[in-house]
Design an enzyme around this catalytic site. Structure first.
Site, mmCIF file in Angstrom:
data_model
loop_
_atom_site.group_PDB
_atom_site.id
_atom_site.type_symbol
_atom_site.label_atom_id
_atom_site.label_comp_id
_atom_site.label_asym_id
_atom_site.label_seq_id
_atom_site.Cartn_x
_atom_site.Cartn_y
_atom_site.Cartn_z
ATOM 1 N N MET A 211 55.604 26.726 37.703
ATOM 2 C CA MET A 211 54.988 27.392 38.832
ATOM 3 C C MET A 211 54.213 26.347 39.628
ATOM 4 O O MET A 211 54.713 25.277 39.765
ATOM 5 C CB MET A 211 54.155 28.564 38.337
ATOM 6 C CG MET A 211 55.005 29.520 37.487
ATOM 7 S SD MET A 211 56.516 29.995 38.334
ATOM 8 C CE MET A 211 57.484 30.620 37.014
ATOM 9 N N CYS A 212 53.071 26.570 40.184
ATOM 10 C CA CYS A 212 52.298 25.546 40.899
ATOM 11 C C CYS A 212 51.630 26.154 42.139
ATOM 12 O O CYS A 212 52.072 27.181 42.650
ATOM 13 C CB CYS A 212 53.109 24.344 41.377
ATOM 14 S SG CYS A 212 54.153 23.584 40.126
ATOM 15 N N THR A 213 50.601 25.456 42.633
ATOM 16 C CA THR A 213 49.921 25.827 43.874
ATOM 17 C C THR A 213 49.539 24.555 44.615
ATOM 18 O O THR A 213 49.239 23.541 43.990
ATOM 19 C CB THR A 213 48.653 26.662 43.589
ATOM 20 O OG1 THR A 213 48.967 27.743 42.711
ATOM 21 C CG2 THR A 213 48.052 27.221 44.869
ATOM 22 N N ARG B 221 47.757 33.967 43.280
ATOM 23 C CA ARG B 221 47.241 32.605 43.448
ATOM 24 C C ARG B 221 47.234 32.208 44.925
ATOM 25 O O ARG B 221 46.302 31.540 45.392
ATOM 26 C CB ARG B 221 48.087 31.621 42.634
ATOM 27 C CG ARG B 221 47.804 31.676 41.140
ATOM 28 C CD ARG B 221 48.584 30.618 40.362
ATOM 29 N NE ARG B 221 49.963 30.997 40.107
ATOM 30 C CZ ARG B 221 51.024 30.451 40.653
ATOM 31 N NH1 ARG B 221 50.880 29.461 41.540
ATOM 32 N NH2 ARG B 221 52.245 30.848 40.335
#
Length: 313
Positions: free
Chosen positions: A1-3, A204
């Site tokens: 995943m990631c932001t 998020r």
């Protein structure tokens, strides 16, 4: 995943942060890539070959490509996961090709600003190879020292580009248009809902946008960098925390960049410390250099710790 979070409306420094969330470690390595390195797109028989025009500090994933980095001109690029259900890469045509694993490196090697990179996106075709036996969807975030930003997503066989200073946050699926529509239901973005608290991509995205909206003006560069690290910590996923489907995708590392002053930051979530590398100290070097960013003893300025090495991709 990631932001990914870009703070481009303060008067001190343009700063960005991102986190890497995955089910297993991506085995990151930190590299200095000098100007003049000859590269291949590592795609198919039509792979593009090029020579890097700009030096960069980058992070590799599994030794197969670049997922994050900053070049000497203040352009930064980040590859984040996008579900295959949302992705359709361009069909084969007569353009030269670049694998998704080399997309970030290609952009950092060849372009100095977001506008320049966006203007040349369609000159190459992005190819999606299997990585460790599976195909991975990806979308790209770009930003530069002027505060410009772009999100690039391969949708419907085309590269859909959102270009403008307002595109400061990116997470994972759904696509950016759907993320923005969902965000409009929350306070500060036209709606009435309070910021959500789950670890899903939708939540998020909203939470990163919400707290970025209220981040106070920094007094100095240190606070401008600390601000984006505080926000990325807020959307990072602790080890062991499950998604609703039972999957566990913790945050393995967090990176940041001061685009104004050419400094790249990195913090392993296995370490209590952050370290950084100043591009000004390396930019004119002629050797490829490497550092293991998972070394838990790393803290503070570490430009002198990089050692000569050979890029594996």
């Amino acid at each position: 995943m990631c932001t990914r979070i870009f703070w481009n409306d303060n008067a001190v420094a343009k700063t960005v942060s991102r986190c890497m969330d995955w089910s297993v470690s991506d085995e990151p390595e930190l590299w200095f890539v000098p100007r003049g390195v000859t590269r291949s797109g590592n795609a198919d028989e039509a792979s593009l070959n090029w020579t890097s025009s700009y030096s960069s500090i980058v992070v590799s994933m599994w030794g197969v490509g670049t997922v994050d980095g900053l070049n000497e001109k203040g352009l930064a690029a980040h590859a984040l996961y996008l579900d295959l259900d949302d992705v359709e890469f361009p069909a084969p045509d007569d353009r030269p090709t670049i694998a998704t694993t080399l997309w970030v490196q290609y952009l950092l090697d060849n372009y100095s600003t977001v506008a320049e990179a966006v203007a040349h996106l369609d000159e190459v075709r992005i190819y999606s190879p299997d990585i460790r036996g599976q195909e991975l969807g990806v979308h790209i975030a770009l930003e530069d020292a002027s505060g410009d930003s772009a999100i690039v997503e391969p949708i419907g066989g085309e590269l859909v580009v959102h270009h403008g200073r307002e595109f400061t946050v990116m997470s994972n699926s759904p696509t950016l248009d759907e993320q923005l529509a969902n965000r409009s239901r929350y306070r500060a973005f036209g709606g009435e809902l309070p910021p959500p608290g789950d670890i899903t991509s939708l939540d998020r995205f909203v939470r990163a946008s919400y707290f970025l909206h209220y981040l106070p003006e920094p007094e100095n560069v240190e606070q401008a960098v600390a601000g984006v690290f505080q926000l990325i910590a807020n959307v990072s996923v602790p080890y062991g925390a499950p998604y609703s489907d039972g999957g566990v995708y913790p945050t393995w590392w967090q990176s940041g960049a001061d685009l104004t002053n050419g400094v790249y930051y990195f913090g392993s979530t296995r370490s209590p410390s952050i370290f950084w590398v100043s591009l000004d100290r390396l930019r004119d070097g002629t050797e490829v250099l490497r550092l293991d960013p998972r070394d838990e003893s790393l803290v503070g300025e570490q430009s002198g710790r990089l050692e000569p090495a050979t890029l594996p991709y």
